[in-house]
Every structure is written in structure tokens, then in C-alpha cells.
Design a protein around this motif. Structure first.
Motif, PDB file in Angstrom:
ATOM      1  N   ILE A  44       0.844  -1.204   0.000  1.00  0.00           N
ATOM      2  CA  ILE A  44       0.000   0.000   0.000  1.00  0.00           C
ATOM      3  C   ILE A  44       0.877   1.251   0.000  1.00  0.00           C
ATOM      4  CG2 ILE A  44      -1.662   1.320   1.377  1.00  0.00           C
ATOM      5  CD1 ILE A  44      -2.894  -1.377   2.169  1.00  0.00           C
ATOM      6  N   PRO A  52      -4.917  -6.341  -6.152  1.00  0.00           N
ATOM      7  CA  PRO A  52      -5.919  -7.303  -5.675  1.00  0.00           C
ATOM      8  C   PRO A  52      -5.457  -8.758  -5.778  1.00  0.00           C
ATOM      9  CG  PRO A  52      -6.944  -5.653  -7.081  1.00  0.00           C
ATOM     10  CD  PRO A  52      -5.455  -5.464  -7.193  1.00  0.00           C
ATOM     11  N   PRO A 102      -6.169  -0.034   5.144  1.00  0.00           N
ATOM     12  CA  PRO A 102      -7.259   0.557   4.360  1.00  0.00           C
ATOM     13  C   PRO A 102      -7.657  -0.309   3.165  1.00  0.00           C
ATOM     14  CG  PRO A 102      -5.192   1.617   3.817  1.00  0.00           C
ATOM     15  CD  PRO A 102      -4.885   0.620   4.896  1.00  0.00           C
ATOM     16  N   LEU A 103      -7.621  -1.609   3.346  1.00  0.00           N
ATOM     17  CA  LEU A 103      -7.887  -2.508   2.226  1.00  0.00           C
ATOM     18  C   LEU A 103      -8.727  -3.639   2.779  1.00  0.00           C
ATOM     19  CD1 LEU A 103      -7.028  -3.226  -0.732  1.00  0.00           C
ATOM     20  CD2 LEU A 103      -5.159  -4.520   0.264  1.00  0.00           C
ATOM     21  N   SER A 104      -9.897  -3.876   2.206  1.00  0.00           N
ATOM     22  CA  SER A 104     -10.718  -4.929   2.793  1.00  0.00           C
ATOM     23  C   SER A 104     -10.442  -6.271   2.124  1.00  0.00           C
ATOM     24  CB  SER A 104     -12.198  -4.571   2.681  1.00  0.00           C
ATOM     25  OG  SER A 104     -12.540  -4.435   1.329  1.00  0.00           O
ATOM     26  N   ARG A 155     -11.833  -7.550  -1.310  1.00  0.00           N
ATOM     27  CA  ARG A 155     -11.266  -7.196  -2.613  1.00  0.00           C
ATOM     28  C   ARG A 155     -10.162  -8.161  -3.038  1.00  0.00           C
ATOM     29  NH1 ARG A 155     -12.879  -1.988  -3.968  1.00  0.00           N
ATOM     30  NH2 ARG A 155     -13.341  -0.660  -2.200  1.00  0.00           N
ATOM     31  N   VAL A 187      -9.192   0.763  -5.225  1.00  0.00           N
ATOM     32  CA  VAL A 187      -8.840  -0.502  -4.615  1.00  0.00           C
ATOM     33  C   VAL A 187      -8.782  -0.405  -3.079  1.00  0.00           C
ATOM     34  CG1 VAL A 187      -6.355  -0.122  -4.768  1.00  0.00           C
ATOM     35  CG2 VAL A 187      -7.259  -2.443  -4.862  1.00  0.00           C
ATOM     36  N   LEU A 188      -8.663   0.815  -2.566  1.00  0.00           N
ATOM     37  CA  LEU A 188      -8.566   0.994  -1.115  1.00  0.00           C
ATOM     38  C   LEU A 188      -9.851   1.580  -0.544  1.00  0.00           C
ATOM     39  CD1 LEU A 188      -4.947   2.406  -0.694  1.00  0.00           C
ATOM     40  CD2 LEU A 188      -5.725   0.034  -0.660  1.00  0.00           C
ATOM     41  N   ASP A 189     -10.101   1.252   0.728  1.00  0.00           N
ATOM     42  CA  ASP A 189     -11.311   1.749   1.375  1.00  0.00           C
ATOM     43  C   ASP A 189     -11.163   3.199   1.814  1.00  0.00           C
ATOM     44  OD1 ASP A 189     -12.160  -0.797   1.026  1.00  0.00           O
ATOM     45  OD2 ASP A 189     -11.574  -1.451   3.050  1.00  0.00           O
ATOM     46  N   LYS A 190      -9.934   3.584   2.161  1.00  0.00           N
ATOM     47  CA  LYS A 190      -9.698   4.946   2.651  1.00  0.00           C
ATOM     48  C   LYS A 190      -8.626   5.602   1.784  1.00  0.00           C
ATOM     49  CE  LYS A 190      -9.136   3.185   6.840  1.00  0.00           C
ATOM     50  NZ  LYS A 190      -8.616   3.072   8.218  1.00  0.00           N
ATOM     51  N   LEU A 234      -5.201   7.318   0.746  1.00  0.00           N
ATOM     52  CA  LEU A 234      -3.825   7.276   1.274  1.00  0.00           C
ATOM     53  C   LEU A 234      -3.387   8.711   1.494  1.00  0.00           C
ATOM     54  CD1 LEU A 234      -1.909   4.810  -1.054  1.00  0.00           C
ATOM     55  CD2 LEU A 234      -2.382   4.503   1.382  1.00  0.00           C
TER      56      LEU A 234
END
Lengths: 792, 189
Positions: free
Chosen positions: A136, A152, A553-555, A558, B48-51, B53
């Protein structure tokens, strides 16, 4: 008819038939083998393997010039597509995405078997959290754009490492999506031929295929103002062979016509010319047959050198015809008594000189030695034993001294001889020799060309083009290599992995910038097994993943693709070389992991090319020490440039030794035959002066000496002594000048030798040229100086 | 005929009147600056990210060709643009990229470089320019004119106050976007 049944004639004819039979079955070569060592050390044999089979020997560098950047890019794509289809081409790369798509796809598919990061801990909650968090982070960096799409399916970031291994080092410039030169004036491609460096025919076919594909691509895209430039080892090999072939043909014609013209001028008789050439032709055939039997094949260079043999061997018949012409009665018998001992001694000194070459580790030279020895012995023996039998009486009895030009030349030589006999020539020779010595002393620092490329038949313009394309492409020069040999593929790969770990540490310590290894793309089965075993079961992975991404911050939802891919990798078969078939990775693996069958079984050689940090050199001894500390058996770090420089200096060292041995042998022979150090000195003095003057002359002409010039010096002694010997007389005899017939025969013979070696001087092949420019003038000077020094 | 000439005159006048403040003027204002330092906060909104960066750090610029982006949080990173070469230092590793080898990277970099130096030509080489707002609060939108770049990038919005850039927003073609807000650091001379 009865004459033809004499033993000497029968032996000759049988030998002739035998020679022709051998020659008919002879393999002739014109490749670089003549320049490679016959009995290499281990390091040298690795160098030779690289030159014969290595990646470098298969790599073509291609430039497309003209048109506009868009047109060149179009041609580059068209050419690459066509070459990727070709049977003769292993890989073609123009830097476009499509040309490496297959490779990236393969690496991505097998990433869990390939990535060294794969361990059980890597897939624990902690391991996953760390690697995903790292990925990330990377998204925010300049490479983020590339990573985003892969995240992903590869959140743990295995592929980035593999891609960077594939790219390895600086990438070339790019224009319209394909590689281009720094100045943007040409599109660039890198192509590997399927044929190895030792297969010149195969490489020639591949080069033709490239040219044809380019012409077709140009036609299809209707671009007619672009042209293709090719370089690289295959081009050099093919061009060198073509040069050697055409040169040999040219040299043979020049020296044959020259010699025939000379003999015609002297004898004015076709029959005399024919008989005069018989011993020469027989000698040449016997020489080629002997080389074929002794070496298994005959190199073009040897045949090229054969033209000098025409010049030297024809001397014997000239002596026979001209010197016996003034004698009464049985002229042949008179000649044999009066002159044969001198000629025989001349033949023997020549043989001493050429015999020294037999010991050379440079196959081209060793072949030259054998060829000349057999050729000279044959020619002399036929002149002595066969010609008197078969030659009709009255042939060639027309001394040169009767013609206008010949008469004047003979008179000139006679004048020199008279000066010598009066003892006045000494000062002239000493003066010339001192001047020459002064010139050599002045130029002592720039006398030598100490590169192996001094011998290379590749013209400087072609070398410059190669340099330009190579630096634009950032093509690896593969100078530093770590080499490991094992008896099996698995062992070689395992050792490569061990060495890789050592090199990784050196990369971290900034000793080297990077390295490549077959084990990167094809890890040992053991490593692959270990990695596959480290992959967790689906349910376990999902559990760990859910836990790991909780703070990120990645579920996890995905990352379904990731879970699927790991599950698939757990049951996928291990990788072997065949899974890469058809991609450039197969070629890369084959070039980094070479395989051959030896007498003791299979041998696998892993090569790990090292990359130096920008502006830095690699110290091979430091790498070697690190490898030794890790106890990797037999791992060698090699500097190919250093190795080829060493090869050259080994050759040079050897040639110096051989020359000294040859000179010593000639000195010993003369001492025994002449039974007087004074007479020996008398014969050698003009030759020493000749050598000084020739070297000074070459230096003044701006020619840098290579080891071939040194061989030329040896041959000045071997050939020049033949003329000097005629001026030698036992101490008791009167020091009268030689008679006209003898002098004119010497002059004629000398001219024939000059034609033979002079033709070599016209050659573009440096090996032949160097010997020609040294021995040609040397032979003439030897005669003139010997005449001047007639009285010691 | 006369009426047509009058109309043309009128049109010309109208154009000059509204052009009191235009792209040229903005470029002139921007070109006055020869360097400076600023803090930045960068937010990347990725599908691709929920929040988003978030990263922050310092920017510094020395006219005409040196730009430095020093990220301090969350992970230190230093990106330096010097003429044609981009140097990246991250996690103890360094690498460099020659821009001329990547046309899309050149376009990205030129958007910043062109704006900071007030080089209209450079900007127009890769983008169509649309200026809106007033001198006190302007937005310069860059639309890529090259199809190769348009595949990656939808638009760049550069916002500013007079000669100062306050934010840069990248709209990527895949829907992701990045917003960088810039606040100057007053340097004592």
C-alpha cells in the motif's frame, strides 16, 4: 616412359594422389576458431565457451535509421512480429509492451514458486500485514500506477521483485513505445539467433532472415526511406568468414599470376613455367593434406598463408633452372654438387623457424607451421629428386642477366656484392641498423598494440557501429561473471541459489549493483517444493488475511483473486525449463544455464553475470573471496575482458618464447652446419639488421606491432637466411663476388618471395597482413644486406 | 461591408477587454517566482482501497529545472527532478529514471514544471489549457491532447491565488484521483 617408373617419381605421384584424396575429404573453416587457444586453461575454456555458445555470441543488435520516429516504430514492430515467428530467431525484443507481455504473464502466473519471499511466516497474520502494508505504501510512490492493477491479486508484492529482475539495470530510451537511440535518430532491437556462435552458417541464415523480414516490413508499411543496420557477434563472425574467403581467393590469384608473370619474364617458356610450378603445387597440396590430417580441419588463414609458400618454394626451381644453366655437361649433377648443400641448409633453417610455430597454442599459427614445413620439404625434395628426372634438357637455361631490366637489376645486386666483397658494405649496414635502432628506441612506448582486437578481422567502422548500438541499448557487456559447474541441473541451480544469497549481500553492501541468475526464473526443485509447501490452505489463508487487513485501508473482500491464486499455486506442478518454451525466458535460462555432455557425463554450467554500479568497477577478487567464504565449491568469478587481455598476453608471451626457440634452433643449426661461429654470425648479421630496419619502417608507417609481426620477424630469419647463406663461404675460399647466374637466380627467387608475401600485405585480414608487411620487405632487405656484408 | 468591419472591430475590442487577465497573464505571474519551499499534503483516492492514502512532506523548487518532493510521513521518500532525470530514494534504495524514455511520465512532470515556470509552450505541448475563475482564485485545467496520455490521465486541475499554486488535482482515467494541497513556508531571507 621408363623415367616415370623411377622410385622418386613413383613416390611423388603416389604422395600427390594421397594428398588429393585427403584434401577431398577435408573440412575447411573460416570462423574464429583460429584465434582461440588450443589448450585452454579452465578460465580460458570458459571464455571460449562464451565466445562459441554464450548469449553474447548469439545477440544481434539492430538499428533502424531514416524515415521519421513514427515510421521507425512501425517498422520496429513489424520486424519484431515477423522475427518472433521465425524458426531461426530465438527471441526478438524491441522494448514494446507486447514484446515482453508473454514473459510478464509467465512470471506472474508462477510467482509463488519463483518468489524467494515465500515462507510459512510470509502468510501468517503478521507476515501478511507487513507485506500488504508495504504494498500500500508503494502505491503512493512513482511505481504505484503499475502496481495498482496487480494489487488485488498480488497484495504481498511478489511480482515487483520478479519484474525488476527481468528488467535488470537501465532500460534504453523509448520513442513511440519502442526502443530508440539516445539521440532519437534510430529505433533499436535486440535479437538472439537460435544458432550458436560456433554455427556460422546458421547465423548467416538468421542475419539474412532479419534483412528479409525488414524489407517485407518496409514494403508492407510503405516506408522506403529507412534502412537497417546490424551488428553484434553473429554479424562479425559471418563477415569475418566472408572476408577471409574472398581475401584468400584474391591473394591466391594475385600471387599465382605474379609468380607466373615473373617466371615468364625470366624463362620465356611455358614449359619452364609449368615445370617450375610443379614442386610448388605439390608442396601446397602436401601441406594442406598434412594440416588436415594433423588438425582435423584446415583454416582459411592457413590457405591464405599458402600463397607465400608459392613465393618461397618456387625459389628452389629458380635456383635449379638458372644456376645450372651456366654449367656444362650433366648440368643437374653439377647443380646438385655446387648448390644443393646451400639450398638444403636454407630449407633446414626455414624448417627450424616454422617448427617453432608448431608449438603455438594459437591454432592458426600451429597450422601455418605444419603447412609450411611439409610444403617446403616437399617442394625442395621434388626439385632435387624429381625435376632432374622428368624435366626435359635445355629448359629454363636462359639466365636473367641477359634481359634488359633483369640485367640492370642483377648488375645492381652485383655492385652491392662488390662493395661487400671490398669490405665497404659493413659501414652502410651498420649505419642503417643504428638509425633503425634509434627510431625503435624513440617509438618504444607506442610500438605495441596490446589488444586481442589487434588481430580481429573486424573493420574499425563495424566496431564503432557496434559500440554505438551497444551503448544506446545499454546492452550488457557481460564482462563479469560468476561461474559454477555441476554434474546435474538441480545441483547447478541449487549452487546458483547459494551464490545468489552471497551476491544479494554484496548488492546490499553496494559492491555490485546487481546480478542475474537462471535460478531466478527456474529455481531448484527443492526451493520450489519448499515454497509450495509454505503456501497455506485456503481457509487458513482467508482467516489470516481477514485478521491482517483489519488495521489496513484494504478490505479482504477485494482480495478474492489473491486467495484463489494461492490455492491454485498449492496444487500446480513444479516449474521446469519446458514451461518457458517459446518465450524469451527460455532463451535467457538457456544462456544462464548451459548444458553439455562430456566424457564424464552431463555438465551444467551456471553463469551469473554481475552488473557494476554506475561509474564503478567490479573487483573480481572481492567477489571470489565472498564466494569462497560461503564455501560454494568451484564457484569462480571471472572478468572476461581481463581474461581476454590475459589470453592475448599469454599468446604474446608464448610467441616470444617460440620466436626465441626458433632463432636458437636456427643458430644451433648454422653453428653445426657451418662449423664456425664467425660464419654463423656472418649469415645472421644481415638478418638482424633487416629485422631492425623492418620494425623501424613499420613504426614510421604508424603500424602498431601485434604478435603476428613478431612471427613475421621469426620468418625473416627463416626465409632471409636462404639468401644470406649464398654469400657465405668457408674461411679459406676467396671472397670473390658471386657470378652473374647465381646473383640473377637469387634476385629472381627473391622477387618471387616478395610477390608471395607482398600479396599478403594487400590482405585486409590482420593476421595475413601483419606477416606480409613484415616478411615481404624483410626478404628483400635480407638479400641486399647480405650482399653488402659479403665480406665479414 | 462597413458593418462587417465594425463588427470585427467590436469583436476585437471585446476580446482585449476580457483578456485583461488570461493564461498569458497567469503564466507571467507564475514565471516571476524563481523558487521556494512549501508543505504539501497529498491524498490519493484509489478504488482498490477503502480509505484515501494520505502522505505529507515538503516541496522545494529552484528555477528553472529542479524540483524536490520530500515525503516525511507515513514513510520517508525523496523524489528529485533534475532536468531530465527523476531520482527516487526510498527505504535506503535509490533509483533513477530518465524521463525521455517514458512519454507519459514526461507529460506528468511537464504539467508541474510548466506551471511552476509559467511556460505556456511546455504545457500546450501536451495539454489543452482552460482557465477559469479570477486572478485571486483561479483554476487552470489541463486536458491531455495526446491519446497515449489520455489513456492514463483524464485531467489535471491546478488551483491558485495570484502567483501561488495552492493545489493540484489529478483525475486519472481509471477513476482514481490524487489531490495535493500546497501551503507555502515563509522562509526568512
Amino acid at each position: 616412359m621408363s623415367r616415370l617408373l623411377r622410385p622418386a617419381v613413383v613416390v611423388w605421384l603416389l604422395a600427390l594422389i594421397g594428398s588429393l584424396a585427403v584434401i577431398a575429404n577435408t573440412h575447411f573453416t573460416a570462423d574464429m576458431s583460429a584465434f582461440l587457444p588450443r589448450h585452454p586453461t579452465e578460465q580460458q575454456s570458459l571464455l571460449v565457451d562464451q565466445l562459441k555458445e554464450g548469449t553474447l555470441s548469439r545477440t544481434l543488435l539492430i538499428g533502424i535509421e531514416g524515415s521519421d520516429p513514427a515510421g521507425r516504430a512501425k517498422l520496429s514492430r513489424g520486424l519484431t512480429r515477423a522475427l518472433m515467428q521465425s524458426e531461426l530467431i530465438a527471441t526478438a525484443n524491441n522494448g514494446s509492451d507486447e514484446s515482453s507481455a508473454q514473459e510478464r504473464e509467465l512470471l506472474f502466473r508462477h510467482r509463488y514458486l519463483l518468489s524467494p519471499a515465500v515462507t510459512p511466516e510470509h502468510f501468517s497474520v503478521e507476515g501478511l500485514r507487513e507485506s500488504i502494508a508495504n504494498s500500500i505504501d508503494m502505491l503512493a510512490s512513482p511505481v504505484g500506477v503499475l502496481l495498482k492493477k496487480l494489487l488485488p491479486r498480488d497484495p504481498t508484492g511478489e511480482i515487483m521483485q520478479l519484474f525488476s529482475a527481468l528488467g535488470g539495470g537501465s532500460m534504453p530510451n523509448s520513442q513511440f513505445g519502442v526502443w530508440a537511440s539516445q539521440d532519437g535518430q534510430r529505433a533499436l532491437l535486440m535479437v538472439q539467433t537460435r544458432a550458436a556462435g560456433s554455427d556460422t552458417d546458421g547465423q548467416e541464415a538468421a542475419i539474412n532472415a532479419v534483412r528479409l523480414a525488414f524489407a517485407e516490413a518496409a514494403e508492407q508499411s510503405a516506408i522506403d526511406d529507412a534502412k537497417i543496420e546490424l551488428s553484434g557477434a553473429p554479424v562479425f563472425a559471418v563477415e569475418a568468414r566472408a572476408t577471409i574467403k574472398s581475401e584468400i581467393r584474391r591473394l591466391a590469384v594475385i600471387s599465382a599470376l605474379g609468380t607466373i608473370a615473373l617466371l615468364g619474364f625470366a624463362y620465356r617458356s611455358a614449359t619452364a613455367i609449368m615445370f617450375g610450378l610443379l614442386p610448388v603445387l605439390s608442396g601446397a597440396l602436401a601441406g594442406i593434406a598434412a594440416v588436415s590430417l594433423g588438425f582435423g580441419s584446415v583454416h582459411g588463414i592457413t590457405i591464405g598463408f599458402g600463397t607465400t609458400l608459392i613465393g618461397e618454394a618456387v625459389d628452389y626451381t629458380i635456383y635449379y633452372f638458372v644456376q645450372s644453366s651456366s654449367a656444362d655437361g650433366d648440368r643437374a649433377q653439377r647443380w646438385i654438387e655446387r648448390f644443393w648443400p646451400t639450398i638444403r641448409l636454407g630449407v633446414l633453417t626455414s624448417i627450424c623457424g616454422f617448427a617453432a610455430l608448431l608449438g603455438s597454442g594459437f591454432p592458426g599459427l600451429a597450422q601455418l607451421g605444419l603447412y609450411s614445413i611439409v610444403g617446403l620439404i616437399t617442394a625442395a625434395a621434388i626439385t632435387r629428386y624429381v625435376l632432374p628426372i622428368i624435366c626435359p634438357a635445355g629448359i629454363g637455361q636462359r639466365p636473367l642477366g641477359n634481359g634488359g631490366l633483369g640485367k640492370r637489376a642483377t648488375a645492381g645486386l652485383m655492385h652491392l656484392n662488390r662493395l661487400g666483397a671490398q669490405g665497404r658494405g659493413n659501414w652502410i649496414v651498420i649505419g642503417l641498423a643504428l638509425c633503425a635502432a634509434a627510431v625503435i628506441f624513440q617509438a618504444r612506448d607506442r610500438l605495441w598494440d596490446d589488444r586481442l582486437s589487434g588481430l580481429s578481422p573486424i573493420p574499425p567502422a563495424a566496431q564503432a557501429l557496434d559500440q554505438k548500438l551497444r551503448s544506446d541499448l545499454g546492452a550488457p557487456d557481460l564482462r563479469y561473471l560468476v561461474i559454477i559447474r555441476r554434474h546435474g541441473q538441480e545441483a547447478a541451480l541449487a549452487a546458483s541459489e547459494e551464490a545468489g544469497r552471497v551476491l544479494d549481500r554484496l548488492v546490499d553492501a553496494n559492491v555490485i549493483a546487481g546480478y542475474n541468475s537462471a535460478a531466478r526464473f527456474l529455481p531448484s526443485q527443492a526451493s520450489q517444493q519448499q515454497r509450495r509447501d509454505a503456501l497455506p490452505e485456503r481457509a487458513e489463508l482467508q482467516r489470516n488475511l481477514n485478521e491482517a487487513v483489519r488495521s489496513l485501508p484494504l478490505s479482504a473482500s477485494r482480495l478474492g483473486g489473491f486467495v484463489d491464486d494461492v490455492a491454485a499455486a498449492r496444487t500446480a506442478p513444479l516449474l521446469d525449463r519446458d514451461q518457458f518454451q517459446g518465450s524469451s525466458l527460455a532463451m535467457l535460462i538457456d544462456s544462464l544455464l548451459m548444458h553439455r555432455k562430456t566424457a564424464t557425463g552431463e555438465e551444467w554450467t551456471a553463469l551469473l553475470p554481475l552488473r557494476a554500479a554506475a561509474g564503478q568497477d567490479i573487483d573480481p577478487s572481492r567477489i571470489q573471496a565472498a564466494l569462497a567464504a560461503a564455501n560454494i565449491e568451484g564457484a569462480l568469478c571471472l572478468d572476461l575482458a581481463g581474461e581476454s587481455a590475459q589470453l592475448y598476453s599469454a599468446y604474446l608471451h608464448e610467441v616470444i618464447l617460440l620466436s626465441c626457440a626458433g632463432l636458437a634452433a636456427i643458430a644451433v643449426l648454422l653453428t653445426i652446419a657451418l662449423r664456425s661461429p664467425r660464419r654463423m654470425l656472418h649469415v645472421l648479421a644481415p638478418l638482424l639488421a633487416t629485422v631492425l630496419i623492418v620494425i623501424a619502417g613499420l613504426s614510421l608507417a604508424g603500424i602498431k606491432l601485434t604478435l603476428l609481426h613478431l612471427i613475421g620477424v621469426l620468418l625473416i630469419f627463416a626465409v632471409g637466411s636462404n639468401y644470406a647463406l649464398f654469400f657465405d663461404r668457408p674461411a679459406g675460399e676467396a671472397q670473390a663476388p658471386l657470378d652473374t647466374a647465381t646473383l640473377s637466380s637469387l634476385l629472381l627467387a627473391n622477387m618471387a618471395t616478395l610477390i608471395g608475401f607482398g600479396a599478403l600485405a594487400l590482405a585486409k585480414v590482420p593476421v595475413l597482413n601483419a606477416i606480409g608487411v613484415t616478411v615481404g620487405p624483410g626478404a628483400v632487405l635480407a638479400l641486399l644486406l647480405a650482399a653488402l656484408l659479403a665480406k665479414s | 461591408m462597413k458593418r462587417l468591419a465594425a463588427l470585427i472591430c467590436l469583436l476585437c475590442l471585446a476580446t482585449t477587454a476580457s483578456a485583461a487577465w488570461d493564461v498569458n497573464q497567469l503564466m507571467n505571474d507564475l514565471a516571476q517566482k524563481t523558487g521556494g519551499r512549501a508543505r504539501f499534503v497529498e491524498k490519493q483516492y484509489l478504488a482498490v482501497l477503502d480509505k484515501p492514502l494520505v502522505s505529507s512532506g515538503e516541496l522545494s523548487y529552484t528555477a528553472p529545472n529542479r524540483l524536490e518532493k520530500r515525503t516525511l510521513s507515513p514513510k520517508p521518500e525523496l523524489i528529485t527532478l533534475d532536468d531530465d532525470t527523476l531520482y527516487v530514494e526510498r527505504g535506503g534504495k535509490k533509483f533513477s529514471l530518465r524521463l525521455s524514455s517514458r512519454p507519459e511520465a514526461v507529460a506528468f512532470v511537464d504539467s508541474i514544471r510548466g506551471t511552476l515556470t509559467g511556460n505556456r509552450k511546455l504545457l500546450e505541448a501536451s495539454y489543452a489549457l482552460i482557465l477559469t475563475g479570477t486572478q485571486a482564485n483561479w483554476t487552470l485545467r489541463l486536458l491531455p491532447s495526446d491519446s497515449e496520455i489520455a489513456v492514463l490521465l483524464r485531467s489535471i486541475d491546478i488551483r491558485g491565488v495570484r502567483d501561488r499554486v495552492t493545489s493540484v488535482e489529478y483525475q486519472l482515467a481509471d477513476g482514481d484521483r490524487t489531490v495535493m494541497t500546497i501551503t507555502p513556508v515563509e522562509t526568512s531571507p
